[in-house]
Design an enzyme around this catalytic site. Structure first.
Site, mmCIF file in Angstrom:
data_model
loop_
_atom_site.group_PDB
_atom_site.id
_atom_site.type_symbol
_atom_site.label_atom_id
_atom_site.label_comp_id
_atom_site.label_asym_id
_atom_site.label_seq_id
_atom_site.Cartn_x
_atom_site.Cartn_y
_atom_site.Cartn_z
ATOM 1 N N GLY A 103 0.835 -1.192 0.000
ATOM 2 C CA GLY A 103 0.000 0.000 0.000
ATOM 3 C C GLY A 103 0.870 1.242 0.000
ATOM 4 O O GLY A 103 1.501 1.568 1.013
ATOM 5 N N GLN B 22 -1.982 -7.790 -3.785
ATOM 6 C CA GLN B 22 -1.565 -8.529 -2.615
ATOM 7 C C GLN B 22 -2.371 -9.804 -2.380
ATOM 8 O O GLN B 22 -1.982 -10.632 -1.548
ATOM 9 C CB GLN B 22 -1.621 -7.642 -1.370
ATOM 10 N N ASP C 170 -0.289 -2.439 4.833
ATOM 11 C CA ASP C 170 -1.180 -1.275 4.862
ATOM 12 C C ASP C 170 -1.857 -1.158 3.498
ATOM 13 O O ASP C 170 -1.952 -0.085 2.919
ATOM 14 C CB ASP C 170 -0.380 -0.002 5.184
ATOM 15 N N HIS D 242 -6.851 -3.783 2.895
ATOM 16 C CA HIS D 242 -7.536 -4.022 4.170
ATOM 17 C C HIS D 242 -8.756 -4.941 4.054
ATOM 18 O O HIS D 242 -9.540 -5.021 5.006
ATOM 19 C CB HIS D 242 -7.966 -2.714 4.836
ATOM 20 N N ASP E 65 -4.674 -1.520 10.476
ATOM 21 C CA ASP E 65 -6.081 -1.250 10.127
ATOM 22 C C ASP E 65 -6.914 -2.531 10.146
ATOM 23 O O ASP E 65 -7.822 -2.711 9.334
ATOM 24 C CB ASP E 65 -6.191 -0.554 8.772
#
Length: 345
Positions: free
Chosen positions: A171, A215, A237, A240, A266
């Site tokens: 991220g 990812q 990151d 999420h 997160d």
């Protein structure tokens, strides 16, 4: 001029009331303390010489602009609700006084009207760590972080500073955090950012590489691991979502060196529908990660369903924080106990 009544619930509230009075004195707005109210008459002696002291039964007959409630955190919300209901006060009129910290930073919540008041107090606190100094005070591209993250980062990552770690962050967004990691980990650190947005390639720099891929694509991770044999730190990151977090862990935790650290942030998205989350939903990342607690203790299990596995042998410790899970990786063996008595010669 605002008229305030302070309410103390319990013996622990005495110190909070003292602090609240100090904070009100620092506030730019001027306040008049009409009275201090306690739930027990015996506490009144602490303030009776300087302020009018009343009991809770006196509150319905009192006039004020704000009721400031000082109580232990465990009962504070319930106390505020009780006074709102009892006195027909709005949420703006009945204020919970808290000395909650953000990281190591003590915040004077009496001075907080908007978010910038919090950040300004942190900046002026004199207790910034190096990550916070970068975030608040230096020039960089956009970084978006929960403010309590910086203490956690520094607690777990400081041991890698100036040791040329290989750091992967999933991220990239606007690239600001890559700049932050480069400065924090120092010369020789290799920072690798991963994102699905090809435009993020423009953020490549000395010590910073960008890889484009998803990812939750296991084939992407396979090629990534061929290019980068081992890493010291993984920071998730990314998107999420539940599958993204789980796939990234499964593919990359084995690829972290012993002595390395995995961080997924997160993780509160496990409670949010749009990310695939929901409280106690079986396939959320939170529910998935709760199994790690069992793996950590599998050495002690006498049941066939729980036996040591690859995670039992590689998870040194689990650290849960608000919205974060950090796993420290080490070679682990079956625990050994000892009983020792030392007698004089």
């Amino acid at each position: 001029m605002k008229h305030i009544v302070l309410v103390g619930i319990g013996e622990d509230s005495i110190e909070m009331l003292k602090q609240a009075l100090d904070d009100l004195e620092e506030a730019e707005e001027k306040y008049v303390i009409n009275a201090i109210v306690f739930d027990n008459d015996k506490y009144g002696e602490f303030f009776g010489g300087s302020y009018i002291v009343k009991s809770i039964e006196d509150l319905p007959q009192m006039t004020f602009d704000y009721l400031l409630v000082c109580a232990d955190e465990t009962i504070l919300d319930d106390a505020v609700k009780m006074f709102c209901d009892m006195l027909k006060l709005s949420a703006e009129q009945c204020v919970a006084y808290s000395r909650m910290k953000i990281g190591p930073h003590q915040i004077n919540w009496c001075l907080v009207k908007e978010k910038k008041d919090v950040t300004n107090q942190i900046i002026q606190s004199g207790t910034l760590n190096d990550l916070e100094s970068f975030f608040y005070c230096k020039q960089h591209r956009l970084i978006v972080k929960w403010l309590h993250y910086f203490e956690v980062y520094d607690r777990h990552f400081s041991k890698y500073r100036n040791k040329a770690p290989v750091v992967v962050e999933i991220g990239i967004f606007k690239g600001g955090s890559l700049q932050m990691w480069k400065e924090y980990f120092g010369k020789g650190a290799q920072i690798i950012g991963i994102d699905i947005n090809e435009k993020t390639k423009e953020f490549e720099d000395e010590q910073i590489s960008i890889e484009i891929g998803s990812q939750e694509d296991r084939d992407f991770w396979k090629s990534f691991k061929e290019k980068y044999p081992k890493i010291d730190i993984l920071i998730d990151d990314g998107g999420h979502t539940m599958n993204q977090q789980i796939v990234s862990f499964e593919e990359m935790f084995p690829h972290i060196v012993y002595g390395g650290t995995y961080l997924c942030e997160d993780i509160h998205t496990s409670y949010i529908d749009e990310y695939g989350g929901q409280y106690k939903k079986p396939d959320t990342y939170i529910e998935y990660s709760k199994n790690f607690i069992d793996y950590l203790h599998a050495w002690h299990s006498l049941q066939e369903a729980l036996q040591p596995n690859q995670y039992t042998r590689t998870m040194h410790s689990l650290h849960y924080y608000d919205s974060m899970l950090i796993i420290e990786k080490e070679k682990m063996g079956k625990p050994i106990s000892a009983a020792i008595v030392r007698r004089p010669d």
